[in-house]
Design an enzyme around this catalytic site. Structure first.
Site, PDB file in Angstrom:
ATOM      1  N   ASP A  79     -42.902  32.861 -37.721  1.00 42.38           N
ATOM      2  CA  ASP A  79     -43.092  32.546 -36.299  1.00 42.38           C
ATOM      3  C   ASP A  79     -41.899  32.982 -35.447  1.00 42.38           C
ATOM      4  O   ASP A  79     -42.031  33.136 -34.228  1.00 42.38           O
ATOM      5  CB  ASP A  79     -43.372  31.050 -36.091  1.00 42.38           C
ATOM      6  N   HIS A  87     -39.525  29.642 -32.548  1.00 44.10           N
ATOM      7  CA  HIS A  87     -40.013  28.478 -33.287  1.00 44.10           C
ATOM      8  C   HIS A  87     -39.008  27.977 -34.325  1.00 44.10           C
ATOM      9  O   HIS A  87     -39.278  26.993 -35.008  1.00 44.10           O
ATOM     10  CB  HIS A  87     -41.339  28.822 -33.985  1.00 44.10           C
ATOM     11  N   ASP A 138     -43.320  10.056  -5.537  1.00 48.14           N
ATOM     12  CA  ASP A 138     -43.623  11.489  -5.498  1.00 48.14           C
ATOM     13  C   ASP A 138     -42.979  12.226  -6.669  1.00 48.14           C
ATOM     14  O   ASP A 138     -43.597  13.079  -7.301  1.00 48.14           O
ATOM     15  CB  ASP A 138     -43.085  12.102  -4.191  1.00 48.14           C
ATOM     16  N   GLY A 167     -35.796   5.674 -14.275  1.00 47.02           N
ATOM     17  CA  GLY A 167     -34.801   6.371 -13.464  1.00 47.02           C
ATOM     18  C   GLY A 167     -35.028   7.866 -13.595  1.00 47.02           C
ATOM     19  O   GLY A 167     -35.249   8.547 -12.593  1.00 47.02           O
ATOM     20  N   ASN A 180     -45.036   8.165   0.092  1.00 43.78           N
ATOM     21  CA  ASN A 180     -44.304   8.085   1.358  1.00 43.78           C
ATOM     22  C   ASN A 180     -43.935   9.446   1.941  1.00 43.78           C
ATOM     23  O   ASN A 180     -43.340   9.537   3.017  1.00 43.78           O
ATOM     24  CB  ASN A 180     -43.061   7.188   1.222  1.00 43.78           C
ATOM     25  N   SER A 236     -50.040  20.856 -40.075  1.00 42.02           N
ATOM     26  CA  SER A 236     -48.721  21.394 -40.402  1.00 42.02           C
ATOM     27  C   SER A 236     -47.669  20.301 -40.542  1.00 42.02           C
ATOM     28  O   SER A 236     -46.729  20.429 -41.316  1.00 42.02           O
ATOM     29  CB  SER A 236     -48.255  22.367 -39.315  1.00 42.02           C
ATOM     30  N   ARG A 253     -42.225  18.165 -45.939  1.00 41.94           N
ATOM     31  CA  ARG A 253     -43.351  17.691 -45.107  1.00 41.94           C
ATOM     32  C   ARG A 253     -44.500  17.212 -45.996  1.00 41.94           C
ATOM     33  O   ARG A 253     -45.241  16.294 -45.632  1.00 41.94           O
ATOM     34  CB  ARG A 253     -43.813  18.763 -44.117  1.00 41.94           C
ATOM     35  N   ILE A 272     -41.742  11.531   1.361  1.00 38.01           N
ATOM     36  CA  ILE A 272     -40.319  11.855   1.530  1.00 38.01           C
ATOM     37  C   ILE A 272     -39.648  11.936   0.155  1.00 38.01           C
ATOM     38  O   ILE A 272     -39.858  11.075  -0.703  1.00 38.01           O
ATOM     39  CB  ILE A 272     -39.605  10.751   2.350  1.00 38.01           C
ATOM     40  N   GLU A 298     -45.768  17.352 -26.273  1.00 37.00           N
ATOM     41  CA  GLU A 298     -44.676  16.734 -27.010  1.00 37.00           C
ATOM     42  C   GLU A 298     -43.956  15.685 -26.174  1.00 37.00           C
ATOM     43  O   GLU A 298     -43.559  14.626 -26.678  1.00 37.00           O
ATOM     44  CB  GLU A 298     -43.665  17.796 -27.470  1.00 37.00           C
TER      45      GLU A 298
END
Lengths: 660, 660
Positions: free
Chosen positions: B467, B471, B155, B117, B185, B382, B354, B187, B409
């Site tokens: 940064d 960021h 489209d 959708g 189409n 990173s 991390r 449209i 992403e």
């Protein structure tokens, strides 16, 4: 070219970039080193600018879409003689309060056109700038508006999806004065781009209506020839410049190691020796600096000539031009909105707020027909933001003031940023509220930059009905309110819609989201003297007696609150209704004002067809919330309100439960 | 082809679609009418499926990217004999609780592969499905996994930016079994696409490594020939099928009026007469229905043969295959994580989360090496989510279990949805937390569909440092927590990181965001017997005496809370620290549990380097909040924490102010 040769000038950029990143122990030396030749050719031979007047309206725009290469831009600002950008600022690269943050910030550093860093944004914002130039030139003439928009873009910019939306628009609109220098260095953070990409960008851009060619990006003659060709094209142009990332660094050039970290003392020394740059940090030879400064001031004459032409424009047209660039609204606007509100009192408008908005837009467009620039991401008939008088913008009809953006919400929002930053227009763009998700990175940048754009976001709840949960926003109000400097208005009727539109247009230091219903709503307001939406919330219905409960609601749910208040009154329970067109604006009021609006009725109920997230700041942890606790569903709107229990009865029961 | 001719079969789709939209007075008749020929050729001649077994793992996938044309899909499900999709369901199109919502919902209606959708999502999700097929085929062999992924795109799907990310990946990975039928189409809602678009899609796809051609989309022989060619290609294929929207409607065909609303009684009647369809609503001639049912069961034999081959696979490999498709984790996982946590007690891991995550990933990847499928949007070094043992996936190395998604992403998140929905893998994808904004539409769909994917979102605050604000996430924690069914974990140390990873992998009915720091953190946990993160929050440090204050914190700020607690204790003020790895999970606990965790200390302080939005639900309106009130800035992390006042001293002062 001056007597100082191109290479020594380019090397000045390389040296400063290497030194600044090294000193900060953080940053991206690779791009400035690779792109220094492109930048030197552009800034010394083509870019129309005057370093002494960074706000000259007819300057060429230069957008560093690859914002991580910020030292390229800072070096250029310093070298060309931007007064604020001292050598000391370069030495403070990436430090608190310096003019040289990690990524370029236009709201912070003069001479920077837009904030970049999130990839794809710069090139997409630039499309809006080039669009604004085309429109403004058609209106005020080429003698006043006639400049190029140059972009330096990286692999990442072109991999991001928003770039497709942007280039498709630029190609369709034949924005031939937009020229993109693509730093085609074949390297991204993870290594060679070949590990994740095999797109032929030249072919892709050509498929999108661009002129495109591939050149050696370290060859100044080739760069110069390509830009010359681009300037003559009747299409926007991509110049894919094959470069070497970290050009000059003996071991790291051409590798991901040159991308995003300091070179290290040894490699830096070797690179400088290799390039013939002084080992002294931040030093630029006098003759090189002098040549750069000459490049920075070579546009002064052109600027003076332009000032003269502006003077010849006639005082009325000149005043209009300058007012427009200041984002100052015409005096007629306030009067027109005031008159419209008075009319509403006499002849109430019972309609969806998207329809009320359409009526307000007629009033606004009449007051500012050439600067009110609406558009929709292919939902024009549903968003209702096209004034009857507005014609469609196209390459052939540049005076059209309605933009068919296509199904490109992200590209639309980014272009709106560029239109605003360029100056001359009050852009608004429309889609369904749920699709703000698509536009969010550009909307966040608008908030960060303080761009006064307006998002017309219709179909703002489960009231959208049959389209179902994919199209029904439930978390979006909350998620938008959470963005610093974003204003979200959700008017409850035609009067509030007019008031919120006026506040939105007068807000030129940040973006505003107007969320509007698909479904019809009654007109609830009975006085129009003040604009109470400016406080975020206000008492719409007072209690008859000491209030035992306050019913807070926004938008389409204010009607429900009013009905509940009446039912409670019939049961002898006094309560009040507070309309909350902007929850976050209410919370931002001075404490006394906020407390007065919220009041101290013992029971607090909030009614909003969205998630509770954020409302506890008003109703408290023990407040009652009538709203959504899940995604929506596909059904007619009335069925959904009943199904999800967002009814006056539910509000009444919530109060009764607590009062008894 | 059966004796019943193609056109009458296609017309059955057209008739049902017109009737259902007419009855609902809402919906999109134009696409099903235009695309009926494509769908009929595909479903009767090519699509490998068995309507009696919609979960057959080796079925071809069919994704209706143009989800607004849902009646095409519902008609096909009914016609081919999907047991649940009765005629009565078609009559309940877009009504509450029916199997036929406005847009297709795979979590609601069997036989639908993914929820579509929001434009661009279907085609991008399909890339993940085709990728999963390629990987699983390489692992289990072509006898078990050998199917195509077909997409019907509009489209709008191709205008959306995410489509560019998706097709670039599909082209690069040579997903030759992905075949896109583009309903060309001309449209869209606003009118002819020419008002907003002039992209040559065939050239664009070719530039991205696809085979592409243009055909007459109402010509069954041409469609059939093109699909046959596509099946033989060594590239993914775009078949641009020129069609007429609302095919057969005498006045509205080929116009935007056929797109998104009921045709109206007169036009419907005329269309049916034009096409030779019975005027009786929802009627399908017996012979046509029989032919369709035959098409729906023609795959039964192939499925039985496949079952036999699965039986020959050997019990161990078969069990593994079936476990993987059930998204059931191997028993070894829980044991391995438990052992890892014990090791941490003996040998604490002082590191950025991390990095702790990287250590946990080694443990996980050892337990489920072929199904743990990590990837990064070009921030591998990173994000730290690549196990040492994992090799890069590529067209030539389909057994690689690390995906270099490129700087995409959104495409990554959409592909992850497809990988999960296909089955066989536990996908996780990584970038910086701030860039969840780019991926948000696909993340929302994951939450809506209940897809058990994991987002590894590092650099989760101003702790990212230099940064700068572009960021640095400040509103993202809040904005993600606001999404229904989205789980957000922000672990405070290595132990919590392991626990949150385990919870994330075991959550197969919804997505999980793991937000992780760039900066180092101490190990705070001293017991590992339970996994208290499952409650969203827990008391990490108890008060010595009756608590006068509770300090709530998440992630990197728990360290600050612990330091403040210590300083308060030194001043004789007992306080407790509650670690809140998941704020929304805490709020979702049963009332007693939630109250017990929150406690009733008179002063409540929350510490999080993000906006307050949402925290009032825990600390109350009068609670103290130590966090962000604006965007961040570019500087070293330590300077920023001090600059924005997110320190133990600030927390101590907040308590002192209230206690005295």
């Amino acid at each position: 070219m001056t007597q100082v040769d191109h290479t020594r000038m380019a090397n000045a950029i390389r040296g400063l970039a290497m030194d600044a990143v090294e000193k900060a122990k953080s940053g991206h030396p690779g791009l400035p080193m690779g792109a220094a030749d492109m930048a030197t050719v552009l800034f010394t031979q083509f870019l129309k600018f005057d370093a002494a007047a960074t706000d000259w309206p007819d300057r060429d725009r230069f957008v560093l879409s690859a914002g991580h290469g910020s030292m390229l831009l800072y070096s250029l600002l310093y070298l060309t003689g931007n007064a604020a950008m001292t050598l000391d600022q370069l030495k403070q690269f990436r430090q608190l309060g310096s003019l040289t943050p990690g990524h370029p910030e236009n709201f912070h550093t003069k001479g920077i056109e837009t904030t970049t860093g999130p990839l794809g944004q710069g090139i997409s914002t630039a499309v809006g700038m080039a669009l604004a130039e085309k429109m403004l030139a058609a209106e005020f003439g080429k003698k006043i508006v006639d400049h190029h928009t140059y972009v330096l873009a990286s692999d990442g910019d072109l991999m991001e999806g928003v770039s497709q939306e942007a280039i498709a628009m630029a190609g369709h609109w034949k924005l031939n004065k937009m020229i993109v220098l693509y730093d085609d260095n074949g390297i991204s953070i993870d290594g060679p781009t070949s590990i994740s990409d095999s797109v032929d960008q030249v072919k892709r851009f050509k498929a999108c209506g661009w002129a495109a060619e591939k050149i050696d990006g370290q060859d100044q003659a080739a760069i110069s020839a390509a830009i010359t060709r681009a300037q003559k094209s009747n299409k926007p142009t991509l110049i894919a410049c094959r470069t070497t990332i970290g050009y000059g660094a003996p071991h790291k050039a051409g590798t991901a190691k040159a991308h995003g970290e300091a070179l290290g003392a040894d490699e830096l020394k070797a690179a400088k020796e290799n390039l013939g740059i002084s080992l002294e940090p931040f030093s630029v030879p006098d003759d090189v600096l002098k040549a750069w400064r000459a490049a920075g001031s070579r546009g002064a004459t052109a600027r003076q000539e332009w000032e003269a032409r502006l003077g010849e424009l006639g005082s009325r047209k000149r005043a209009e031009f300058e007012r427009r660039l200041r984002h100052e609204r015409p005096a007629s606007l306030a009067k027109a909105v005031k008159a419209f509100k008075k009319e509403l009192l006499e002849k109430p408008l019972v309609a969806a707020t998207r329809k009320s908005s359409e009526a307000v837009i007629e009033v606004i467009a009449a007051a500012m027909p050439m600067e009110f620039l609406a558009g929709s991401a292919d939902l024009t008939g549903s968003n209702n933001n096209k004034a009857k008088s507005a014609t469609a913008f196209s390459a052939k009809t540049p005076k059209g003031r309605f933009i068919h953006y296509g199904i490109r919400e992200h590209g639309m929002a980014a272009a709106m940023n560029g239109i605003f930053l360029h100056g001359g227009f009050a852009p608004n763009g429309a889609t369904f509220l749920v699709f703000t998700d698509y536009a969010r990175p550009a909307m966040r940048l608008a908030a960060l930059m303080g761009a006064g754009v307006v998002y017309v976001m219709t179909h703002d709840s489960i009231g959208l009905g049959e389209d179902g949960p994919t199209h029904q926003p439930v978390e979006h109000l909350s998620a938008l309110r959470a963005i610093p400097n974003m204003r979200v208005f959700r008017p409850c009727d035609s009067v509030e819609t007019a008031e919120c539109w006026e506040l939105a247009l007068n807000r030129i230091d940040g973006p505003t989201v107007l969320t509007l219903t698909r479904q019809n709503l009654p007109q609830l307001r009975t006085s129009v003297n003040e604009n109470p939406c400016q406080y975020g919330a206000y008492e719409l219905v007072a209690a008859q007696g000491e209030a035992k409960a306050t019913l807070f609601a926004s938008g389409s749910e204010v009607e429900i609150a009013v009905a509940a208040q009446k039912q409670l009154a019939e049961r002898g329970i006094p309560s009040r209704v507070v309309s909350v067109p902007s929850l976050e604006l209410l919370l931002a009021q001075p404490e006394a004002k906020r407390a007065a609006i919220i009041g101290n009725a013992p029971v607090k109920v909030a009614i909003e067809a969205a998630v509770r997230w954020g409302w506890d700041a008003v109703i408290g942890q023990d407040g009652e919330f009538i709203g959504m606790h899940s995604f929506g569903a596909s059904a007619p709107a009335k069925d959904l309100y009943k199904h999800f229990g967002i009814t006056a009865e539910a509000a009444v029961n919530a109060v009764l439960k607590r009062v008894s």
